[in-house]
Write a protein that holds these residues in place. Structure first.
Motif, short mmCIF file in Angstrom:
data_model
loop_
_atom_site.label_atom_id
_atom_site.label_comp_id
_atom_site.label_asym_id
_atom_site.label_seq_id
_atom_site.Cartn_x
_atom_site.Cartn_y
_atom_site.Cartn_z
N VAL A 1 0.86 -1.18 0.00
CA VAL A 1 0.00 0.00 0.00
C VAL A 1 0.90 1.23 0.00
N TYR A 2 0.45 2.27 -0.68
CA TYR A 2 1.19 3.52 -0.73
C TYR A 2 0.44 4.54 0.11
N LEU A 3 1.17 5.20 0.99
CA LEU A 3 0.59 6.13 1.94
C LEU A 3 1.15 7.52 1.71
N THR A 4 0.33 8.52 1.85
CA THR A 4 0.77 9.91 1.75
C THR A 4 0.79 10.49 3.16
N LEU A 5 1.92 11.05 3.54
CA LEU A 5 2.03 11.64 4.86
C LEU A 5 1.11 12.85 4.96
N THR A 6 0.48 13.00 6.11
CA THR A 6 -0.44 14.11 6.34
C THR A 6 0.35 15.39 6.60
N GLU A 7 -0.36 16.47 6.80
CA GLU A 7 0.29 17.75 7.10
C GLU A 7 1.13 17.66 8.37
N SER A 8 0.78 16.74 9.26
CA SER A 8 1.55 16.57 10.49
C SER A 8 2.84 15.80 10.22
N GLY A 9 3.02 15.30 8.99
CA GLY A 9 4.23 14.56 8.64
C GLY A 9 4.19 13.11 9.04
N ARG A 10 2.99 12.56 9.24
CA ARG A 10 2.84 11.17 9.68
C ARG A 10 1.82 10.42 8.84
N ALA A 11 1.98 9.09 8.83
CA ALA A 11 0.98 8.20 8.23
C ALA A 11 1.10 6.84 8.91
N ASP A 12 -0.02 6.21 9.17
CA ASP A 12 -0.05 4.87 9.76
C ASP A 12 -0.59 3.89 8.73
N ARG B 1 2.11 0.17 11.18
CA ARG B 1 3.43 0.78 11.19
C ARG B 1 3.30 2.28 10.94
N ARG B 2 4.03 3.08 11.72
CA ARG B 2 3.97 4.53 11.59
C ARG B 2 5.18 5.03 10.81
N PHE B 3 4.92 5.92 9.87
CA PHE B 3 5.96 6.56 9.08
C PHE B 3 5.93 8.05 9.43
N GLU B 4 7.12 8.64 9.63
CA GLU B 4 7.21 10.05 9.98
C GLU B 4 8.34 10.70 9.19
N LEU B 5 8.13 11.98 8.86
CA LEU B 5 9.20 12.75 8.21
C LEU B 5 10.33 12.93 9.19
#
Length: 51
Positions: free
Chosen positions: A20-31, A37-41
């Motif tokens: 799956v491809y996730l786009t980080l939100t304005e907060s710089g995060r995506a789960d 799994r959490r991804f962060e800038l």
């Protein structure tokens, strides 16, 4: 992470989940909705807004 789009396959090879491809939100995060799994800038990196 230094990009605002990431891919997650669960990291378990055959035991993972569909890619799956996730786009980080304005907060710089995506789960990941499959494995959580959490991804962060990285600190100091800024999310862009498209091309």
């Amino acid at each position: 992470m230094e990009t605002e789009t990431v891919g997650c396959d669960g990291g378990g090879g055959a035991l993972g989940h569909p890619m799956v491809y996730l786009t980080l939100t304005e907060s710089g995060r995506a789960d990941c909705p499959y494995c959580g799994r959490r991804f962060e800038l990285k600190p100091g990196a800024k999310a862009g807004h498209g091309h």
